[in-house]
Design a protein around this motif. Structure first.
Motif, mmCIF file in Angstrom:
data_model
loop_
_atom_site.group_PDB
_atom_site.id
_atom_site.type_symbol
_atom_site.label_atom_id
_atom_site.label_comp_id
_atom_site.label_asym_id
_atom_site.label_seq_id
_atom_site.Cartn_x
_atom_site.Cartn_y
_atom_site.Cartn_z
ATOM 1 N N GLU A 159 -0.197 -11.814 27.829
ATOM 2 C CA GLU A 159 0.553 -11.499 29.046
ATOM 3 C C GLU A 159 -0.216 -11.816 30.319
ATOM 4 O O GLU A 159 0.223 -11.454 31.411
ATOM 5 N N ARG A 244 0.632 -7.870 22.156
ATOM 6 C CA ARG A 244 2.010 -7.949 22.651
ATOM 7 C C ARG A 244 2.581 -9.362 22.566
ATOM 8 O O ARG A 244 3.547 -9.680 23.267
ATOM 9 N N SER A 245 2.025 -10.212 21.727
ATOM 10 C CA SER A 245 2.573 -11.557 21.561
ATOM 11 C C SER A 245 3.972 -11.481 20.950
ATOM 12 O O SER A 245 4.322 -10.523 20.263
ATOM 13 N N ASP A 246 4.783 -12.522 21.192
ATOM 14 C CA ASP A 246 6.200 -12.428 20.810
ATOM 15 C C ASP A 246 6.485 -12.893 19.393
ATOM 16 O O ASP A 246 7.623 -12.794 18.923
ATOM 17 N N ASN A 249 10.276 -17.097 17.394
ATOM 18 C CA ASN A 249 11.715 -16.798 17.409
ATOM 19 C C ASN A 249 12.125 -16.011 16.175
ATOM 20 O O ASN A 249 12.943 -16.447 15.374
ATOM 21 N N GLY A 253 12.753 -9.177 16.481
ATOM 22 C CA GLY A 253 12.336 -8.757 17.809
ATOM 23 C C GLY A 253 11.009 -8.041 17.817
ATOM 24 O O GLY A 253 10.552 -7.572 18.874
ATOM 25 N N LYS A 255 7.146 -7.416 18.007
ATOM 26 C CA LYS A 255 6.110 -8.108 18.754
ATOM 27 C C LYS A 255 4.736 -7.679 18.274
ATOM 28 O O LYS A 255 4.555 -6.607 17.702
#
Length: 363
Positions: A159, A244-246, A249, A253, A255
């Protein structure tokens, strides 16, 4: 270039339904969440308890091993199901925390101890837990005031937050044996960054009490290994553990990665998960999160300690579990916890240094 003798990772020995915390808008509440302690006696009981690990609203606070107690936080709507299933199988269990939110509320009350800071220039104290901004402003203060202290950003988090270390080196860094300490690799373990900054304070502001520690050794300390997770745990979910990486896809959801299961040594060899929603998700590949942080200082599916031994060949490496009360330690225990950790480090480091010096003289 330094030769690293000693590596220390400060840790403590939760992703759940999004209840709202009225004291902090947008934050999860843990009202009536309970923590159970169970006692699996054999492999069948271990396997059965492990089946809860992949389900929502069950957060394992300790590792699951045969013959050892395991602590699990359970949401209110699942507690009866959990108790009934364990009782049906005859698995011993008990409630050790009846309302997790009460612990969080106590944590918000700063210690009544009045320990002033060093005369201004920063807002750091050890009677309360501080945001990342206060920690970094303290590092800036030390760098400005003491000529043997420098700070460095060794990279950016997902982030975009700086990952800042403090380097404590008399006569410049690189000529002496070195000690590496990091804290806060798991976001919810607030006592770890607090303890790391206490160690920094002792080394720098109280240097006159133990000058041998900086005369004989260089110190590199990363007080907050996981800045994104730490910030998220302070504003949104007190029991957030991962980064907190996503995770790309993914449809879930979910993380983040367990940064202490993401090292490039025996990665994916057990003790971690491929489930992106798991608290100990190992990530898609080694060092996917932040790269090899110590490699930036040291040329050189495991944990940081595994890597220190197996790859960097650092002869003495420790993952030290600090005192804990379900990850939520009241602020008035910060100084006692930090003091005992400091005493451990100076005792061990002095012993290691004396042994290495004796060995060098013999050669």
């Amino acid at each position: 270039m330094n030769t690293f003798l000693f590596w220390s990772c400060l840790i403590l020995a939760l992703e759940v339904t999004a209840y709202k915390n009225p004291d902090l808008p947008g934050a999860k509440s843990y009202n009536d969440f309970k923590v159970y302690r169970s006692y699996p006696k054999n492999n069948d009981e271990v396997d059965f308890i492990q089946s809860f690990e992949s389900q929502e609203n069950y957060d394992f606070w300790t590792d699951l091993k045969k013959g050892e107690p395991v602590e699990i936080m359970v949401s209110p709507e699942n507690e009866r199901i959990f108790e009934n299933k364990l009782s049906t199988r005859g698995i011993k269990h008990e409630v050790i925390i009846s309302d997790v939110q009460q612990l969080i509320n106590l944590e918000k009350v700063g210690s009544r101890l009045l320990i002033p800071n060093s005369g201004g220039g920063h807002n750091m104290t050890w009677t309360d837990y501080h945001p990342l901004e206060n920690i970094y402003s303290y590092l800036d203060y030390l760098q400005t005031k003491y000529d043997f202290v420098t700070t460095q950003s060794i990279g950016k988090s997902y982030e975009g937050r700086d990952m800042r270390i403090v380097r404590i080196c008399r006569g410049g860094c690189g000529a002496k044996p070195a000690v590496w300490i990091d804290g806060g690799i798991h976001a919810r373990e607030w006592i770890a960054p607090a303890t790391a900054t206490w160690i920094i304070k002792e080394l720098v502001e109280n240097d006159y009490k133990h000058p041998d520690l900086t005369e004989n050794l260089d110190w590199y300390i990363l007080p907050c290994f996981n800045p994104d997770g730490y910030a998220f745990s302070r504003t949104t979910d007190r029991f957030w553990r991962k980064t907190r990486s996503d995770n790309g896809n993914n449809k879930t959801g979910c993380k983040g990665v367990d940064a202490n299961r993401n090292w490039d040594f025996h990665w994916n060899d057990g003790g971690s998960s491929s489930n992106m929603c798991s608290q100990n998700y190992r990530g898609p590949k080694p060092f996917s999160e932040i790269g090899c942080v110590p490699c930036l200082m040291y040329p050189a599916s495991g944990t940081s300690m595994d890597w220190a031994y197996g790859v960097a060949n650092i002869p003495y490496a420790f993952a030290m579990e600090l005192r804990r009360k379900g990850f939520v330690l009241p602020p008035d225990e910060i100084i006692p916890a930090a003091t005992e950790t400091w005493n451990f480090h100076i005792t061990v480091v002095r012993h290691i240094y004396s042994k290495v010096t004796q060995y060098s003289l013999i050669l």
